[in-house]
Scaffold this motif. Structure first.
Motif, PDB file in Angstrom:
ATOM      1  N   ILE A  43       0.673  -1.099   0.006  1.00 19.22           N
ATOM      2  CA  ILE A  43       0.109   0.046  -0.110  1.00 19.22           C
ATOM      3  C   ILE A  43       0.771   1.315   0.062  1.00 19.22           C
ATOM      4  N   LEU A  44       1.903   1.169   0.761  1.00 18.13           N
ATOM      5  CA  LEU A  44       2.926   2.320   0.978  1.00 18.13           C
ATOM      6  C   LEU A  44       3.677   2.611  -0.381  1.00 18.13           C
ATOM      7  N   LYS A  45       4.138   1.631  -0.863  1.00 22.32           N
ATOM      8  CA  LYS A  45       4.833   1.503  -2.079  1.00 22.32           C
ATOM      9  C   LYS A  45       4.117   2.332  -3.285  1.00 22.32           C
ATOM     10  N   THR A  46       2.835   1.527  -3.536  1.00 25.44           N
ATOM     11  CA  THR A  46       1.783   1.920  -4.481  1.00 25.44           C
ATOM     12  C   THR A  46       1.398   3.496  -4.451  1.00 25.44           C
ATOM     13  N   ALA A  47       1.229   3.785  -2.796  1.00 24.24           N
ATOM     14  CA  ALA A  47       0.788   5.263  -2.777  1.00 24.24           C
ATOM     15  C   ALA A  47       1.848   6.249  -3.079  1.00 24.24           C
ATOM     16  N   GLN A  48       3.100   5.982  -2.570  1.00 29.48           N
ATOM     17  CA  GLN A  48       4.057   7.003  -2.513  1.00 29.48           C
ATOM     18  C   GLN A  48       5.166   6.775  -3.511  1.00 29.48           C
ATOM     19  N   GLY A  49       5.599   5.768  -4.103  1.00 27.08           N
ATOM     20  CA  GLY A  49       6.599   5.438  -4.983  1.00 27.08           C
ATOM     21  C   GLY A  49       7.923   4.883  -4.676  1.00 27.08           C
ATOM     22  N   SER A  50       8.193   5.127  -3.302  1.00 23.81           N
ATOM     23  CA  SER A  50       9.604   4.847  -3.091  1.00 23.81           C
ATOM     24  C   SER A  50       9.598   3.454  -2.142  1.00 23.81           C
ATOM     25  N   SER A  51      10.269   2.603  -2.737  1.00 25.52           N
ATOM     26  CA  SER A  51      10.707   1.258  -1.993  1.00 25.52           C
ATOM     27  C   SER A  51      11.299   1.241  -0.856  1.00 25.52           C
ATOM     28  N   THR A  52      12.288   2.317  -0.714  1.00 27.55           N
ATOM     29  CA  THR A  52      12.897   2.507   0.751  1.00 27.55           C
ATOM     30  C   THR A  52      11.937   2.775   1.708  1.00 27.55           C
ATOM     31  N   VAL A  53      11.356   3.854   1.438  1.00 32.28           N
ATOM     32  CA  VAL A  53      10.297   4.543   2.330  1.00 32.28           C
ATOM     33  C   VAL A  53       9.315   3.501   2.564  1.00 32.28           C
ATOM     34  N   ALA A  54       8.716   2.562   1.806  1.00 33.42           N
ATOM     35  CA  ALA A  54       7.744   1.640   1.992  1.00 33.42           C
ATOM     36  C   ALA A  54       8.322   0.439   2.938  1.00 33.42           C
ATOM     37  N   ILE A  55       9.438   0.186   2.678  1.00 36.22           N
ATOM     38  CA  ILE A  55      10.397  -0.707   3.550  1.00 36.22           C
ATOM     39  C   ILE A  55      10.633  -0.442   5.129  1.00 36.22           C
ATOM     40  N   THR A  56      11.180   0.950   5.114  1.00 35.89           N
ATOM     41  CA  THR A  56      11.451   1.234   6.392  1.00 35.89           C
ATOM     42  C   THR A  56      10.285   1.782   7.259  1.00 35.89           C
ATOM     43  N   THR A  57       9.284   2.497   6.517  1.00 29.94           N
ATOM     44  CA  THR A  57       7.984   2.564   7.480  1.00 29.94           C
ATOM     45  C   THR A  57       7.302   1.331   7.821  1.00 29.94           C
ATOM     46  N   THR A  58       7.181   0.591   6.982  1.00 31.34           N
ATOM     47  CA  THR A  58       6.423  -0.729   7.444  1.00 31.34           C
ATOM     48  C   THR A  58       7.346  -1.591   8.736  1.00 31.34           C
TER      49      THR A  58
END
Length: 458
Positions: free
Chosen positions: A355-370
């Motif tokens: 969800i985070l990846k699709t919504a905001q684009g950055s894989s690194t942000v998705a990984i670290t936030t999750t």
């Protein structure tokens, strides 16, 4: 606050964070910190305790993985700037053979992106892709998709790329990076396999500007290699990656066999991620000396710190959110409904990351936030504990699930999408058929494999 109201508040907080990053263009660091503070206030944490919770969550990340992320990124920069990444690519082509260019490009990308960011890796390797296409006349689209998929797989699954390192540290297994590397390599197999077959399929359906003869620039493969001059030798190109893995493997072996004495102490020392990656960096410096490029080392370090700094701060902000969640009583509610949550298990971090990846684009942000949301297996009040994922192996598979989610999907809000389509001479609408679709298939294939793996290992 407790019960359903607590869960609804959590869901709203995550939705606000996603909107802030993807729609309101708020920097992920500020979005995470702001949502963490508001969430702490709304759920009723004592005001006097909130600064301590924020400070604890923030500093914990730096103490566990900050140095490791910097060292890994610096090794990648050295390999990129010295031509060692190209040497690794050339070694893969020789191993696979030029009769299988799609497979060569995919494996080449997979190897190079272990230490190098996928965006940079694509730019570095694209001249080789074009040269091989010119020599073999295979589909440009198939080779572009294969290269992109190979780069993306190791970028989100295998340390020392910053995302997986950050996730491992946040989940409490920063000292078990060797296991993360091994499992990451295994989980790569279904991702690479489905991408290879899809690349061959879509290469017959879509044509790029190169396939249509719009881009006649470039040279063939042999001429290209000559143009790079004297590349580093194979050992020095591979050593900065291989030596840290070997050191961590020896440390893990010593611990598993319960060796005693001075040698066991030495192996435990070199097997810790900080020391292992320091050894890799020393081999990188040796490469710089051999190439007479030590004069550029200071500049390389400065460039690396500029790239890594935002990743570290976003990871630390994710740690703050995780600490707030752990302090809020979410886990107590979830433990009361453990039977329902057990059915979700390893799919929960995958879905949040996707969800985070699709919504905001950055894989690194998705990984670290999750990872920040999931928390550490060392914390009895973390989401990891609530989902029954509190063992080291469960944490490793959770890192994999988060990585798989962060692939799902790459589209127009992802900078990598535009790197692939622009360099691959693809129209944006064809980018959705190629880059977006292959990342969807990779993510789904990976999480299914991870789930099956979990049935055996957990």
């Amino acid at each position: 606050m407790s019960g359903i109201a607590l869960i609804i508040t959590f869901v709203i907080a995550i939705a606000v964070m996603i909107l802030a990053i993807s729609k309101w263009n708020v920097h992920p660091f500020l979005a995470l910190m702001g949502v963490s503070l508001l969430l702490a206030i709304v759920i009723g944490l004592p005001l006097k305790d909130i600064p301590g919770v924020i400070g604890s969550g923030f500093s914990g990340i730096f103490s566990s993985i900050g140095i490791v992320i910097i060292l890994g990124a610096l090794i990648g920069t050295i390999l990129e700037k010295t031509g060692a990444a190209l040497k690794l690519a050339e070694m893969v082509v020789r191993l696979v053979g030029r009769k299988h260019p799609q497979l060569a490009m995919e494996l080449m990308g997979w190897v190079v992106s272990i230490p190098v960011f996928c965006d940079s890796g694509f730019v570095i390797l694209d001249p080789i892709r074009k040269a091989l296409r010119k020599k073999t006349q295979f589909s440009s689209v198939a080779m572009t998709v294969a290269l992109s998929a190979g780069l993306y797989t190791s970028h989100v699954l295998i340390p020392p790329t910053p995302g997986p390192i950050a996730a491992a540290g946040t989940l409490g297994i920063g000292d078990n990076l060797f296991m993360v590397i091994v499992i990451g390599a295994i989980v790569s197999i279904p991702s690479l396999a489905i991408a290879y077959f899809y690349a061959n399929y879509i290469g017959k359906k879509v044509q790029s500007g190169e396939d249509l003869g719009e881009d006649e620039e470039g040279v063939d493969y042999d001429t290209l290699l000559k143009s790079f001059g004297d590349l580093p030798n194979g050992f020095l190109s591979l050593a900065p990656i291989l030596m840290p893995i070997l050191a961590m493997a020896l440390g893990s072996l010593s611990a598993a066999l319960k060796w005693k004495g001075a040698m066991a102490g030495f192996l435990a020392f070199i097997g810790t991620p900080i020391i292992a990656l320091t050894i890799g960096l020393l081999f990188g410096i040796l490469l710089l000396v051999q190439r007479s490029e030590m004069k550029h080392f200071n500049t390389m370090t400065t460039e690396t710190l500029k790239v890594v700094g935002p990743i570290l701060f976003i990871t630390a902000a994710g740690g703050v959110l995780g600490k707030v969640i752990a302090s809020a009583g979410f886990v107590a509610f979830m433990q009361e409904h453990a039977t329902v949550l057990a059915a979700v298990g390893i799919f929960f971090p995958f879905l949040i990351s996707a969800i985070l990846k699709t919504a905001q684009g950055s894989s690194t942000v998705a990984i670290t936030t999750t990872a920040g949301i999931m928390g550490s297996i060392a914390e009895s009040s973390s989401m990891m504990t609530a989902l029954g994922l509190a063992s080291p192996m469960a944490a490793v598979l959770t890192v994999m699930a988060i990585g798989a989610g962060s692939m799902t999907v790459s589209h127009a809000n992802d900078s990598y999408f535009w790197v692939v389509t622009n360099f691959g001479k693809l129209k944006p609408e064809d980018g959705y058929k190629t880059q977006t679709m292959v990342t969807l298939l990779q993510g789904l294939a990976s999480i299914i494999f991870i789930w099956l793996f979990s049935l055996i290992l957990l």
